[in-house]
Motif scaffolding. Structure first.
Motif, mmCIF file in Angstrom:
data_model
loop_
_atom_site.group_PDB
_atom_site.id
_atom_site.type_symbol
_atom_site.label_atom_id
_atom_site.label_comp_id
_atom_site.label_asym_id
_atom_site.label_seq_id
_atom_site.Cartn_x
_atom_site.Cartn_y
_atom_site.Cartn_z
ATOM 1 N N ASN A 80 -8.276 -1.383 -2.894
ATOM 2 C CA ASN A 80 -8.071 -1.981 -3.905
ATOM 3 C C ASN A 80 -7.420 -3.573 -3.810
ATOM 4 N N ASP A 81 -7.452 -3.737 -2.434
ATOM 5 C CA ASP A 81 -7.009 -5.369 -2.355
ATOM 6 C C ASP A 81 -7.846 -5.862 -1.365
ATOM 7 N N CYS A 101 0.822 -1.304 0.126
ATOM 8 C CA CYS A 101 0.200 -0.026 0.042
ATOM 9 C C CYS A 101 0.909 1.203 0.021
#
Length: 191
Positions: free
Chosen positions: A179-180, A160
């Motif tokens: 995003n993850d 990150c």
């Protein structure tokens, strides 16, 4: 020669102003706010939730784990005025945010819990301590290899950290979690 303490607001009284503020800042109706308030006063007759009571409530939800360390971080996040207790307004704002806040708001709240020293960034040690506390809370004892809190924290920060400074800003944390999905489930299980 007036009594200075009389100017303080009684924390057990739900004022019309407090109701309006909570309605404006949560998705709760006046009736729901009044129901929550009645329940809050049953559990906290003085209108204040202490850190010890906060821990005992969490222990009821997580009977197989150890809630104390996790609660230290969570309590500090919800005690907005840093007076050592959570009043009804702080309680309701926390409930609203954790139950129904939008994803960015919930991730920002999670960041604030991880950033327990209030520097505006999260480093590996801060994240590892909170991950350890989360493991304690749920009774997770396997902390070897990929499950090691420090290893997990280093990996999350590596993924990150956009700036490469080995710390996460709130923006990097929120973007990384969004995003993850694996990171999001680990760091913000209900988001």
């Amino acid at each position: 020669m007036g009594n200075k303490s009389s100017s303080k607001v009684d924390p057990t009284i739900l004022t019309p102003k407090a109701i309006q503020m909570l309605k404006a800042n949560t998705n709760f109706t006046e009736e729901q706010i009044r129901e929550w308030h009645a329940g809050f006063l049953r559990d906290c007759p003085n209108g204040k939730l202490s850190k010890d009571r906060f821990v005992s409530v969490y222990e009821q939800f997580y009977p197989g784990g150890k809630a104390k360390d996790f609660c230290k971080y969570a309590f500090g996040t919800f005690d907005r005025d840093n007076n050592g207790t959570i009043d009804f307004t702080e309680f309701m704002l926390a409930i609203a945010l954790t139950q129904s806040g939008d994803l960015d708001e919930r991730l920002a709240l999670a960041f604030d819990m991880y950033d327990y020293n209030n520097t505006g960034t999260i480093d590996t040690n801060e994240m590892a301590k909170v991950i350890s506390a989360m493991y304690d809370l749920i009774g997770e004892t396997d902390r070897k290899g990929d499950r090691d809190p420090k290893h997990r924290a280093e990996e999350i920060i590596r993924i990150c950290d956009v700036t490469g400074n080995k710390k996460l800003t709130k923006e990097e944390f929120v973007a990384g979690c969004k995003n993850d999905p694996v990171i999001r489930r680990l760091l913000v299980p209900n988001a």
